[in-house]
Design an enzyme around this catalytic site. Structure first.
Site, PDB file in Angstrom:
ATOM      1  N   SER A  37      -8.758  -9.076   5.823  1.00  0.00           N
ATOM      2  CA  SER A  37      -8.545  -9.957   4.564  1.00  0.00           C
ATOM      3  C   SER A  37      -8.954 -11.284   4.822  1.00  0.00           C
ATOM      4  O   SER A  37      -8.666 -12.165   4.122  1.00  0.00           O
ATOM      5  CB  SER A  37      -7.046  -9.817   4.201  1.00  0.00           C
ATOM      6  N   GLU A  81       0.765  -1.331   0.054  1.00  0.00           N
ATOM      7  CA  GLU A  81      -0.083   0.000  -0.011  1.00  0.00           C
ATOM      8  C   GLU A  81       0.983   1.209   0.073  1.00  0.00           C
ATOM      9  O   GLU A  81       0.493   1.969  -0.800  1.00  0.00           O
ATOM     10  CB  GLU A  81      -1.080  -0.193   1.250  1.00  0.00           C
ATOM     11  N   CYS A 116      -8.100   4.145   8.084  1.00  0.00           N
ATOM     12  CA  CYS A 116      -9.200   3.481   7.650  1.00  0.00           C
ATOM     13  C   CYS A 116     -10.024   3.613   8.965  1.00  0.00           C
ATOM     14  O   CYS A 116      -9.674   2.885  10.026  1.00  0.00           O
ATOM     15  CB  CYS A 116      -9.391   2.214   7.028  1.00  0.00           C
TER      16      CYS A 116
END
Length: 627
Positions: free
Chosen positions: A264, A126, A192
């Site tokens: 995930s 990322e 996030c």
């Protein structure tokens, strides 16, 4: 054994979107993902069985003549996008919207010449992708030593972003260290919200659990952080990828077990782990653990961040809620940090579940207005008296606000008397009733006048019920005229006529009384709603003992009050005048009193006649001279 599954366990919004995208594209030929779509070996292996292969660098797809390249959820650099398009291949972007937002921020900020500082792991895909969107060379840090080691020119302009899975508290600490260096800084909290919520939840769950299971891929950054947080609170924490990693002996004699999973981790893996640990249906628990919301729904949330123009709420959903300044208040200059703080609870209404970036748009202003309308409607139907401060003075009346809803009070309904200057009401809290309610036409009318009229009538009735002629009452001077003064008796006004102000003469009432002055007055007479007042109390009547003070033969002193052709009237005391006939002024002949006397002149004379019933006293200076 009691089992608690974290509500935030499993796929986050961005990961679910990415995985769903790949499965949807898997039916096509020559489908590839640039890098593993997410950090979960089970998911990647299953996609491989579906015919979706992983490409790890641009050299792998340059030899392809056709096919579809899917960008991983962690995102890639701008250069990779360009290379895929230049190769003539189809591009499907499964980048997490939260990550894509960071790309746009660093591209814009670096384009303005600002140095980009990325807080995160520089080996994480990322972060590598974010770096590829910077026009200037970025700085990547992830600990205090690196933050303290930043040395730039004093006039350098900096913009700070964060890896979406970075620890929020650690992010704040590093930002504070950089801020103390005095640079011109723009800070973008790009962590996030789901990550922060997940970390907070696992911390609380681990505190009350005897053992914890953290499920996720070994290379998953956010899962590793969950394991570290859980391990601090519960030493009996186990990191697994699938149920096959479980050793049931580790969980003997466990009273409370907590289960969480990284962003995930597919639901089916969480389900398998849970079913291995207990008989309870995973589907039932998972259904209870996930919250759904819809447009128009009212939600309760906790403030987790406040900016000048934005409030961020944790609403217990997979994404946090955003309230902009426009959706908080009509005041476009309002600094939201002055009205809200982190930790506060507040209600809001859902405007849009997904704004295209995975965020939930909320409104506080509209919810308050709806509540205000409902409140006013109830007050209108029940004839309820409301109280609110005057928000604005208008040309034609007053504007008050009740729970974000405006009520207009026309000037004619502000008071029971004509009000020339309404500005005195600005900011003042007033009472009123709703006399017209039509929110569709934005017409909500308030009335203060009828309350004042009703209040005055009640006070008037109470006053007349307890007063009668002959009573002494206290009042306040309300107005003074040439002919008298109006006294407020607390429910009605009484008239104190000039002739009743003193036993003597009063030439000008305005020189005797002032507005606001307190007086004890005698109620002389009541005729309907008219009250006649007096200050000539019977016990102070100067004629009560006049027969002793002014007996015939007594020598007295007074002042000339007025004169006629036949004599002068001498005031012996207020309320007692005596006649000094022209023939009694002197031994010699005098044509008229004004030849030898002046008004205000003090004279001494002898009482030669006294008639109490007629209240007449005759004086003589000549009699004293004869003696």
């Amino acid at each position: 054994m009691k089992i608690n599954i974290a509500k935030s366990a499993g796929f986050c919004f961005g990961v679910k979107r990415a995985v769903d995208t790949v499965y949807k594209e898997s039916s096509k030929k020559n489908v590839y993902t640039f890098g593993p779509i997410i950090h979960n070996d089970e998911v990647v292996a299953d996609l491989e069985r579906q015919g979706v292969h992983v490409i790890n660098d641009s050299e792998d797809f340059k030899s392809l003549s056709e096919g579809t390249i899917i960008i991983r959820s962690h995102g890639v650099s701008k250069a990779i996008y360009d290379e895929i398009l230049n190769a003539g291949l189809d591009l499907v972007d499964a980048t997490c919207p939260f990550v894509r937002k960071i790309h746009r921020i660093v591209e814009r900020e670096s384009g303005d010449g600002r140095v980009i500082i990325i807080i995160g792991n520089n080996h994480h895909p990322e972060v590598e992708g974010i770096m590829g969107w910077c026009h200037t060379h970025p700085i990547v840090i992830e600990n205090r030593e690196q933050a303290e080691g930043i040395e730039l020119d004093a006039d350098t302009k900096i913009s700070i972003v964060s890896q979406t899975t970075f620890n929020y508290n650690k992010f704040q600490d590093l930002v504070e260290i950089i801020s103390e260096k005095g640079y011109d800084i723009n800070v973008f909290n790009t962590i996030c919200n789901a990550t922060e919520e997940r970390q907070t939840e696992v911390r609380e769950l681990a505190k009350k659990s005897d053992a914890m299971i953290v499920i996720g891929g070994r290379h998953s950054s956010n899962t590793q952080k969950l394991f570290e947080i859980s391990k601090k609170e519960c030493s009996n924490t186990f990191y697994i990828q699938t149920k096959n990693d479980l050793n049931m002996e580790d969980f003997s004699n466990i009273g409370m077990l907590g289960i969480t999973a990284g962003a995930s981790t597919p639901n089916n893996i969480i389900k398998e782990v849970h079913e291995s640990m207990a008989e309870m249906s995973f589907d039932q628990m998972l259904e209870e653990s996930f919250k759904t919301i819809r447009n128009g729904e009212v939600v309760q949330g906790t403030i987790i961040d406040v900016k000048e123009d934005e409030i961020i709420l944790n609403i217990g959903y997979k994404a946090d809620g955003i309230i902009s300044r426009n959706e908080y208040s009509n005041d476009q200059n309002l600094d939201l940090t002055t009205v809200a703080k982190v930790g506060d609870e507040m209600e809001a209404k859902v405007l849009k579940v997904n704004d295209g970036e995975g965020q939930v748009l909320l409104t506080y202003k509209r919810l308050k207005a709806e509540k205000g309308n409902k409140r006013l409607e109830e007050a209108f139907n029940n004839h309820e008296v409301l109280k609110a401060p005057v928000a604005k003075v208008l040309d034609g009346g007053l504007s008050v606000v009740v729970e974000e809803t405006r009520v207009f009070i026309p000037a004619s309904l502000v008071s029971d008397t004509y009000e020339k200057n309404l500005k005195k009401y600005d900011g003042q809290e007033i009472e009123f009733v709703i006399t017209e309610f039509n929110p569709r036409k934005r017409r909500i009318i308030g009335d203060r006048k009828q309350l004042l009229v009703a209040e005055k009538k009640a006070k008037q009735e109470a006053l007349f019920a307890k007063i009668e002629a002959g009573m002494t009452v206290e009042g306040t001077v309300k107005n003074v005229t040439d002919f008298g003064a109006f006294i407020d008796l607390g429910g009605a006004d009484g008239l104190l006529h000039i002739s009743e102000m003193s036993w003597g003469r009063v030439e000008n009432p305005k020189k005797v009384f002032t507005v606001g002055e307190k007086l004890n007055v005698l109620i002389k007479d009541i005729q309907g709603e008219k009250i006649a007042l007096s200050l000539k109390f019977p016990e102070t009547n100067p004629w009560l003992h006049a027969d002793e003070k002014y007996a015939v033969g007594n020598e007295v002193t007074g002042k000339v009050a007025r004169m006629t052709d036949f004599g002068a009237f001498v005031e012996l005391e207020p309320g007692v005048d005596a006649l000094l006939h022209v023939s009694q002024i002197a031994k010699e002949h005098i044509e008229k009193p004004s030849d030898v006397l002046k008004v205000g002149q003090e004279v001494t004379a002898k009482v030669v006649d006294f008639k109490k019933d007629d209240r007449k006293i005759s004086l003589s200076i000549k009699a004293l001279d004869n003696e």
